[in-house]
Design a protein around this motif. Sequence first.
Motif, short mmCIF file in Angstrom:
data_model
loop_
_atom_site.label_atom_id
_atom_site.label_comp_id
_atom_site.label_asym_id
_atom_site.label_seq_id
_atom_site.Cartn_x
_atom_site.Cartn_y
_atom_site.Cartn_z
N THR A 45 0.85 -1.20 0.00
CA THR A 45 0.00 0.00 0.00
C THR A 45 0.88 1.25 0.00
OG1 THR A 45 -0.09 0.23 2.41
CG2 THR A 45 -1.70 -1.27 1.38
N GLY A 51 -6.29 6.99 2.61
CA GLY A 51 -6.85 5.65 2.66
C GLY A 51 -5.84 4.54 2.54
N ASN A 52 -4.55 4.91 2.36
CA ASN A 52 -3.50 3.89 2.28
C ASN A 52 -3.84 2.83 1.23
OD1 ASN A 52 -1.04 2.72 3.07
ND2 ASN A 52 -2.02 1.45 4.63
N PRO A 53 -4.10 3.23 -0.06
CA PRO A 53 -4.61 2.30 -1.08
C PRO A 53 -3.55 1.29 -1.53
CG PRO A 53 -4.07 4.38 -2.09
CD PRO A 53 -3.89 4.59 -0.60
N GLN A 75 -7.70 -0.07 -4.15
CA GLN A 75 -8.64 -0.49 -3.11
C GLN A 75 -8.05 -0.28 -1.71
OE1 GLN A 75 -11.78 -1.60 -3.43
NE2 GLN A 75 -11.73 -1.49 -5.69
N ASP A 76 -8.96 -0.08 -0.77
CA ASP A 76 -8.56 -0.07 0.65
C ASP A 76 -7.99 -1.46 0.98
OD1 ASP A 76 -9.40 -0.83 3.60
OD2 ASP A 76 -9.24 1.36 3.54
N HIS A 78 -8.35 -3.38 3.30
CA HIS A 78 -9.30 -4.30 3.91
C HIS A 78 -10.61 -4.33 3.14
CE1 HIS A 78 -7.42 -6.10 7.35
NE2 HIS A 78 -6.89 -4.93 7.71
N PHE A 79 -10.50 -4.21 1.83
CA PHE A 79 -11.71 -4.20 1.02
C PHE A 79 -12.44 -5.54 1.04
CE2 PHE A 79 -8.57 -5.99 -1.79
CZ PHE A 79 -9.25 -6.87 -2.60
N GLU A 94 -5.86 -1.33 12.38
CA GLU A 94 -5.83 0.12 12.27
C GLU A 94 -4.91 0.74 13.31
OE1 GLU A 94 -9.93 1.12 12.59
OE2 GLU A 94 -10.35 0.76 10.44
#
Length: 384
Positions: A45, A51-53, A75-76, A78-79, A94
């Motif tokens: 990421t 959002g740290n994608p 994507q996030d 934790h998607f 988190e």
Amino acid sequence: MNDFQPGLDETDARRLAERHVEAIREHGGIFVDAVRLTRMPMMVTDAALPGNPIIFANQAMVELSGYDPEELLGQDPHFMNGPGTDPAAIRDYEAAIRESRSATLEIEQYRKDGTRYRAMLFASPLDDGQGSVTNHFLSYLDITRRFDAETRLKALAAELEERVAERTRTLEAANDRLTKLAAEREMLLVEVNHRAKNSLSIAGALLRLQGRRHPDPAVTALFDETQERLNAMARAHDLLSRSDHVQQVDAGRYVTDLCTALTAMADGDDRIRLDATVEPGIAISADTAIPLGLALTELITNAIKYAFPSGRSGTIAVGLRRDRPGRVALAIRDDGVGMAGPREGSLGFSLIRSLVQQIDGTLDIRGDAGVRVTITFPDLPPAT
């Protein structure tokens, strides 16, 4: 089914992710190829972006998630969280991201087709060498099979525990019923023995009355002998009705009581002394007590009648002891005139032999100096 966000193709996060991927491929060299080819699912990421994608995912991650590489970019991380994902695991992740530290946690997530999987997630921050976190490195170890096996095992263990508990309850209920039945049976046996004692005592008294009315002394003697046999059985039932264990009799107490009662046969005649020596702690069954008492009564009665003729005095000694492990010996000895063969009168030793056979015993008769009769029979462990 999960938190996948569609439609990221034209977003800034997606365009930046694609440029990062190209940069990583151009400058990472062999290390990028190693991450790309490894069989462990991995993602990278960008901590500098909101959002740290995700900016990179290897082929193993594509296979685990079911998404195409282009769908993963932006994507996030934790998607793939869904309804079964533990909120505590999300909070732990988190917190690790905020505190720029590594974390290892177990988490449940969902693939593109909606199927769930269980994984160990390893998250580690990557810095620029000056203390600033630039990326996060995420790798997954699929533990779905192990988790499912443990879940099934726990379910089976719980089911087994419930079955054992139910079986235990059933056995306890059955045991309670058996205990009540045993108590009722004990009470019934006590009552039966008490009534049998009373009935035998009444029968003996009637025989005594009948014998006194008969003019022939020989017939009167037969009545008296029969009465003594009935009294011996009555004493056995009396002891059983008063015993702590209605199936067992204290042999020493039984023999002593019988000898005390039979002493009355020599009332007014101090020539004959009856002594009893018993070893304590010997138990005999109810089935053994009555034949043994009858045999003892017969032997003492014979000794009183025949061992000391013509005014002769002497002693009748009764002894009860454990002869050897598992066997008990009852000895009746007199120092009278002895005998060359079986004494005349009553039913004789044929009755005694029959009684001894009933208790699986053996009979030894010696008549050289007085008479000594020894009956040995099986011991019975005391009831606990």
